[in-house]
Design an enzyme around this catalytic site. Structure first.
Site, mmCIF file in Angstrom:
data_model
loop_
_atom_site.group_PDB
_atom_site.id
_atom_site.type_symbol
_atom_site.label_atom_id
_atom_site.label_comp_id
_atom_site.label_asym_id
_atom_site.label_seq_id
_atom_site.Cartn_x
_atom_site.Cartn_y
_atom_site.Cartn_z
ATOM 1 N N SER B 17 0.836 -1.204 0.000
ATOM 2 C CA SER B 17 0.000 0.000 0.000
ATOM 3 C C SER B 17 0.872 1.255 0.000
ATOM 4 O O SER B 17 0.617 2.197 -0.749
ATOM 5 C CB SER B 17 -0.908 0.022 1.231
ATOM 6 O OG SER B 17 -1.747 -1.106 1.247
ATOM 7 N N ARG B 40 0.817 7.829 5.993
ATOM 8 C CA ARG B 40 -0.106 7.020 6.788
ATOM 9 C C ARG B 40 -1.500 7.643 6.815
ATOM 10 O O ARG B 40 -2.510 6.935 6.842
ATOM 11 C CB ARG B 40 0.424 6.773 8.213
ATOM 12 C CG ARG B 40 -0.413 5.742 8.997
ATOM 13 C CD ARG B 40 0.305 5.167 10.205
ATOM 14 N NE ARG B 40 1.389 4.287 9.818
ATOM 15 C CZ ARG B 40 1.241 2.994 9.502
ATOM 16 N NH1 ARG B 40 0.059 2.405 9.591
ATOM 17 N NH2 ARG B 40 2.270 2.274 9.123
ATOM 18 N N HIS B 43 -2.953 6.515 3.681
ATOM 19 C CA HIS B 43 -3.222 5.080 3.825
ATOM 20 C C HIS B 43 -4.525 4.835 4.583
ATOM 21 O O HIS B 43 -5.301 3.935 4.248
ATOM 22 C CB HIS B 43 -2.033 4.445 4.562
ATOM 23 C CG HIS B 43 -2.154 2.999 4.847
ATOM 24 N ND1 HIS B 43 -2.435 2.505 6.098
ATOM 25 C CD2 HIS B 43 -2.038 1.916 4.042
ATOM 26 C CE1 HIS B 43 -2.476 1.182 6.056
ATOM 27 N NE2 HIS B 43 -2.237 0.804 4.819
#
Lengths: 210, 210
Positions: B17, B40, B43
Site C-alpha cells: 500500500s 499514513r 493510507h
C-alpha cells in the site's frame, strides 16, 4: 488575520452541519431513503465523494432497519468501528456489536491458516449460526471471505456494509460483495474506513428514531 | 466482468500500500521528516488531500517523538481515537491514552457550564498538571478550548494534533491552534477525523521503531 468563530450552540452543531451539507450538495440526486446515510458519511469525513461512491442494493436500508428492529447484532472488523457505533441505541432493540479481531482463537486460526485475522473473524462469525449485519471498514480480506462464505451457503447476512479503505484489493473486494446476492451498502472505490462503517450503522439507528 | 484479486501476502499488504501511495504521490514535495505521517494519513483515508493539507510547526515531529520516548501520555477527544491508537507500543515508553468524554464529572461540568463535553474534557486534562500530547479528531470546541488554556498559561502541551472534521468552526479552530505558540500537526480545512488523529499518533510510534 482575524479568526471569527460561528456562534452555534453545542446542541445545534450537528443540525447546522447537515444544513451546510444539504446546501452544498445542491441538486446532486441521491437515492430516496438513503439521504441520511449519505449525508452522515459526508458529515463524518467532510468528503463529498460519498455522494457519488455509495452504492445500495435494492431495499438494503429498509431490510437493515427491519433487522435492527428485530434485534440483529453487528459484526465489525475493527475495535475502532466497535467504539464508534452507538451501542446504547442498538441495545434498545436487543442488538450488540462484536469485533473478534483481538480474540485469542482468531489469532491462532489465522496463523494456522496463513491468513489474516480479519478472515478468521469472519469464519468465527459464520460458525455462530446467527444472522448478522456486517460492517467492514478496514480489511478487504474480510469482505472477500464474506463473499466466499455466502457463495458456499455458510452465511446469510441481513446486510453487508462494505467500506474498507485502501490500495490493495479494496476496489475488487467491494465489486465482489456486490455480486454476492445479499443486501449491501458499499463505498465503491478506495475510500471508506472504520469511521465510515460506524457512521452508516449510526445513521440507520438515528433514522429509526424519527 | 471478471474481478481479479492481487496476490499479496497478509504481511505484505501494508508495505505494498505504501509503495502505491509513494508512486502516486510522484514528485509532490513533502516536508522532510513528515513523510511517514503524511503517507499514513493517506493510507488511512485513501484521500490524497492529506498530501496538501497537513501543516507542521517547526520540529513538531522531533519534539513529539522525544516526548513519547520520555513517557508522555495522550489525551484524545473520542473513544474511537483511543481505540485506534496502538496502546501497546505507546506503553513500551510508559505512556497511556486518556479519553475523558464519557466521564461522569465531565458530563456534569459541561452541563453546568452550558458547553460541550469536549471542552470539559480539555479542562479536566489541564487540571491534571501533566504535559500531554493532545489528539483532537472530532471536536473543534476542544481545539478552541486548548487555544484558550494555552494562552491563559494553564496548559503547556508537548504537541497538539488538530484534525477535527466537519463544517462548523472546524476550519477556524485549526487556524487558531496554529497561532497558540505550541508544537502542532494540523490538517488545514474541513477534513480530519478520529481515524486521522489515531493514525498520526501511530505513524510516530512506528517511526520510533525504525
Amino acid at each position: 488575520m482575524k479568526i471569527e468563530l460561528e456562534n452555534v450552540k453545542p446542541a445545534q452543531i450537528e443540525a447546522r452541519s447537515f444544513e451546510i451539507i444539504t446546501e452544498e450538495l445542491g441538486d446532486v440526486s441521491l437515492i430516496p431513503g438513503t439521504e441520511p446515510i449519505v449525508k452522515r458519511c459526508i458529515h463524518t469525513s467532510a468528503d463529498f465523494d460519498y455522494a457519488q461512491n455509495l452504492c445500495f442494493s435494492e431495499h438494503a436500508v429498509e431490510k437493515a432497519l427491519e433487522a435492527i428492529r428485530d434485534g440483529a447484532s453487528i459484526v465489525t472488523d475493527t475495535q475502532m468501528g466497535r467504539a464508534g457505533i452507538n451501542k446504547k441505541k442498538l441495545l434498545k432493540y436487543g442488538g450488540s456489536v462484536h469485533c473478534f479481531m483481538a480474540d485469542e482463537d482468531v489469532a491462532v486460526k489465522a496463523k494456522e491458516d496463513g491468513t489474516t485475522r480479519a478472515v478468521a473473524s469472519m469464519d468465527k462469525a459464520a460458525s455462530m449460526g446467527e444472522r448478522f449485519i456486517f460492517a467492514v471498514g478496514n480489511a478487504p480480506t474480510a469482505l472477500v471471505r464474506l463473499y466466499e462464505l455466502i457463495r458456499e451457503g455458510k452465511l446469510d447476512p441481513h446486510l453487508v456494509i462494505g467500506v474498507p479503505v485502501g490500495f490493495v484489493n479494496v476496489v475488487q473486494s467491494k465489486e465482489l460483495i456486490m455480486e454476492a446476492g445479499v443486501p449491501y451498502i458499499v463505498a465503491r472505490g478506495r475510500k471508506g474506513g472504520s469511521n465510515i462503517a460506524a457512521c452508516i450503522v449510526n445513521a440507520m439507528l438515528y433514522m429509526m428514531e424519527k
